[in-house]
Design an enzyme around this catalytic site. Structure first.
Site, PDB file in Angstrom:
ATOM      1  N   SER A 121       0.837  -1.288   0.095  1.00 26.93           N
ATOM      2  CA  SER A 121      -0.015  -0.057   0.067  1.00 26.93           C
ATOM      3  C   SER A 121       0.996   1.207  -0.124  1.00 26.93           C
ATOM      4  O   SER A 121       1.803   1.393   0.919  1.00 26.93           O
ATOM      5  CB  SER A 121      -0.924   0.078   1.309  1.00 26.93           C
ATOM      6  OG  SER A 121      -1.860   0.995   1.007  1.00 26.93           O
ATOM      7  N   GLU A 122       0.592   2.105  -0.940  1.00 21.97           N
ATOM      8  CA  GLU A 122       1.605   3.158  -1.187  1.00 21.97           C
ATOM      9  C   GLU A 122       1.608   4.121   0.007  1.00 21.97           C
ATOM     10  O   GLU A 122       2.670   4.963  -0.146  1.00 21.97           O
ATOM     11  CB  GLU A 122       1.566   3.804  -2.451  1.00 21.97           C
ATOM     12  CG  GLU A 122       0.479   4.383  -2.755  1.00 21.97           C
ATOM     13  CD  GLU A 122      -0.786   3.751  -3.682  1.00 21.97           C
ATOM     14  OE1 GLU A 122      -0.772   2.596  -3.425  1.00 21.97           O
ATOM     15  OE2 GLU A 122      -1.384   4.475  -4.210  1.00 21.97           O
ATOM     16  N   ASN A 123       0.709   4.264   0.666  1.00 22.88           N
ATOM     17  CA  ASN A 123       1.019   5.099   2.095  1.00 22.88           C
ATOM     18  C   ASN A 123       1.785   4.704   3.138  1.00 22.88           C
ATOM     19  O   ASN A 123       2.223   5.163   4.064  1.00 22.88           O
ATOM     20  CB  ASN A 123      -0.666   5.353   2.654  1.00 22.88           C
ATOM     21  CG  ASN A 123      -1.102   4.246   2.870  1.00 22.88           C
ATOM     22  OD1 ASN A 123      -1.165   3.128   2.260  1.00 22.88           O
ATOM     23  ND2 ASN A 123      -2.083   4.197   4.139  1.00 22.88           N
TER      24      ASN A 123
END
Lengths: 219, 231, 219, 231
Positions: free
Chosen positions: A45-47
């Site tokens: 998840s890119e966060n």
């Protein structure tokens, strides 16, 4: 014609054991539900998370644990947390091996447009431009045609681009297609009960047909 | 030992002036500096340039600044959750610079790390590349992107000590550690403020060198945007 | 003429409250012993540590805790550990405010040479080039002349450079000097019992004398 | 869950071939991959290019590779602790590329992060700048430096789990986490190998995505170069 769930199910067959994968919002998120249990994979998840777990029970909701779609999620035993620079370092550096995302248009050279419609409010590209510029394998999940019946597989994208020459494979409600190195959509599989002629008529870009086109298998 | 503690949010943001450039940590509403936002709202300063991945929602986070017309320009990767934002943008009352999320993160990191510019593949062939140098390395094309800096970085951590060392929690880490490095003045608000020596030096995410002021924040709401549960 | 300890003691007076400081090997390391107790400062070690503590007791030696000179050290309550990229990010980014290091030569424009002697085995620059290119304030601790009596304060460095226009102040066994913005060594203080004439005769670069030159104070 | 565990050092390095480029973690002798070094020594492969901040000492660390003439080229920031090194260098039997330590660190980080090149102030006006592009940003000059990559990165961590997540200890962290990101294959040796789920996900220094192989190392000597004690 495939349902969204069937598109996701067909894409899940592309997943290989041991892969680190980023799933975009929409149909790509559904892919997680169909990855065979015997495959060991990790969702990024890119966060700032590797190892996205299932949605939490109501009692376990934690506002400090969300995915890139801002949904509450949980961790897994092999999860690792990190900051946004590290997250995109692993994306840009090619460590995330497979990116599955939606698109408004794909060109026969593998260009993708999925972030902006002129005249409409622009929300931003988020991490999409980094993802499509970086992953070794990029698969697009989308409807073959827009709601008003226009083909989304084009000689050239009309909408502002998200990235160029990056898409490797497209799974639509009608077909599985690969981008040919010299340009063109190679028709690899057709959806059950969909004819090659129908796909031909609904593909505005160059369609390449090499021999018999098998029907999709889901298992 | 150097003690970076200030009394509260009001004291921490007291010298932020009209026209300042602020970096604000957070991804969506997760990990945003709620107390600094509240303190700045009271002061109603204007013409702010805000570097933040998102722009909050209408009634929370940076959305509250927009409502009070405090923002001149947003530098973000995704701003889609906010009607007031859309209204001001369409009326030309607000400038927006949209940057790919990874480029935004790396530009901030570069600002803190003394790297004035770097090449990245994100945006090649798109409108993001307009006006930028494009160069080929090993057969692939890249854009030259510049570092980002801010007058103040406002970050939110889970735990912090009086020396400014910070530990974040879960995915509330996001842009906070990068922004902490790129502010001329970095203000950290924390849920737990502990004496120096209480944190494991091996587990610190942001070393105190990057933090000029730290305070314990109050009553975090931590609003959830997409409460999604399984049964 | 000052001893090494006295040079260190004089340099310690340059330290300001709240500073983050990197001390080079040799005389600079001694500076730590003379920083007034009422000043709160933090020493940075470029191998990945903020908050260098004293040398350990024999029983507390830990091979996983060393400084950049590879000496065993200890942590302090406010210490933080990090990797080499983070370490030089804080150096390059100007967060380490004061660097004190030794030199073989300094030019009247603030150029410094301290890493390589042609014809001799080259050991490498380590972190010196990053440090001198980055810190806002760079103070050199060195002997005024080399062992064979040559001035080390030159119009132009003869040795390969470590960095250009970076040194702000020099403390030698004879004097305290500042680099003038337009070039030249401004004589700020002389060592006890050292005459301005002696300093003049031992400074090959342009020496700038502005009025009376006071004797150094150590406390 | 993905399991990256291999049996031992011999298995981990079995496919490293003559002529490979290796990154090796460590600062001086602290945090070096002792077990991988021992296993490679047995195989006596040759013509290695080694990226390591230092070159070990005569009878420990990378110095042992030099003794066995396994090294073609060293890429380092400081190599001064090794007589055999000096002999081979002066005889033209060894190539050396010296790089400022911060530039070395950043080039490795860039390699792992998909940044092909960046600007840095270190080395401007020195022989390090020769042949490199120099550019001015905001009135200051910078050099363009390229990313570094390796066929294999050999790193040493304190604790690791079967998924490849790593935690380092003290200043033995140094170049290890950067190098872990820049190896086509990254091999991690750890003092304690634990099942996935045993490490705090918030305290992991190197996420498992960067690690292809992990094993528990044996009998770490951890030799000290400058034992310095107070009384």
């Amino acid at each position: 014609m495939l349902t969204k769930e069937q598109i996701a199910k067909r894409i899940a067959k592309e997943v290989e054991n041991g892969q680190y994968i980023n799933l975009g919002i929409g149909i790509p998120t559904l892919v997680a539900n169909y990855i065979p249990a015997h495959l060991e994979i990790v969702l990024q998840s890119e966060n700032g998370l590797l190892g996205i777990g299932p949605f939490p029970k109501e009692s376990a909701v934690d506002p400090d644990l969300i995915n890139a779609g801002k949904q509450t999620i949980t961790l897994l035993p092999d999860s690792a947390l990190f900051d946004s620079a590290q997250s995109f370092a692993m994306i840009r550096g090619g460590h995330v091996q497979l990116t599955i995302l939606g698109a408004m248009e794909v060109s026969e050279h593998g260009d993708i447009a999925n972030w902006k419609i002129p005249g409409k409010m622009v929300k931003g590209m988020g991490g999409a431009m980094d993802l499509v510029a970086s992953a070794k394998n990029i698969i697009v999940a989308m409807q073959h045609c827009s709601k008003d019946g226009q083909s989304k597989l084009l000689p050239k994208c009309a909408l502002p681009l998200t990235g160029i020459r990056c898409v490797k494979k497209i799974v639509t409600d009608l077909a599985v297609l690969e981008i040919a190195p010299e340009g063109g959509f190679i028709l690899k599989e057709r959806a059950p009960n969909v004819s090659v002629d129908e796909i031909k008529s609904k593909t505005a870009g160059k369609l390449i047909i090499l021999g018999e086109v098998p029907e999709m298998q889901f298992d | 030992m150097i003690n970076k503690t200030v009394l509260n949010a009001e004291d921490a943001v007291a010298d932020i002036q009209d026209g300042a450039t602020l970096m604000m940590g957070g991804f969506g509403l997760s990990g945003i500096p709620e107390n600094c936002i509240a303190a700045l709202l009271k002061r109603k300063i204007q013409n702010l340039t805000i570097v933040s991945n998102n722009a909050g929602v209408d009634d929370f986070g940076i959305g509250l600044f927009l409502k009070e017309r405090m923002v001149k320009k947003m530098i973000s990767s995704y701003v889609g959750e906010n009607e007031e934002f859309e209204r001001q943008l369409l009326n030309g009352e607000l400038e927006v610079e949209l940057i790919p999320q990874g480029t935004l993160a790396e530009r901030i990191r570069a600002g803190g790390a003394g790297i004035p510019a770097f090449f990245t593949p994100a945006g090649v062939g798109t409108e993001v590349a307009e006006g930028k140098e494009i160069r080929e390395f090993d057969g692939k094309h890249f854009l030259l992107e510049r570092a980002l800096y801010a007058d103040f970085a406002l970050v939110k951590a889970w735990k912090g000590d009086t020396a400014g060392n910070l530990i974040f929690k879960g995915t509330a880490r996001n842009f906070n550690p990068l922004m902490a490095t790129a502010g001329k003045i970095t203000i950290a608000e924390v849920e737990e403020l502990v004496p120096a020596g209480s944190l494991d030096p091996n587990a610190i995410h942001t070393p105190g060198i990057y933090v000029q002021r730290i305070f314990k924040g109050d009553s975090y709401e931590k609003r959830i945007e997409q409460r999604t549960v399984s049964v």
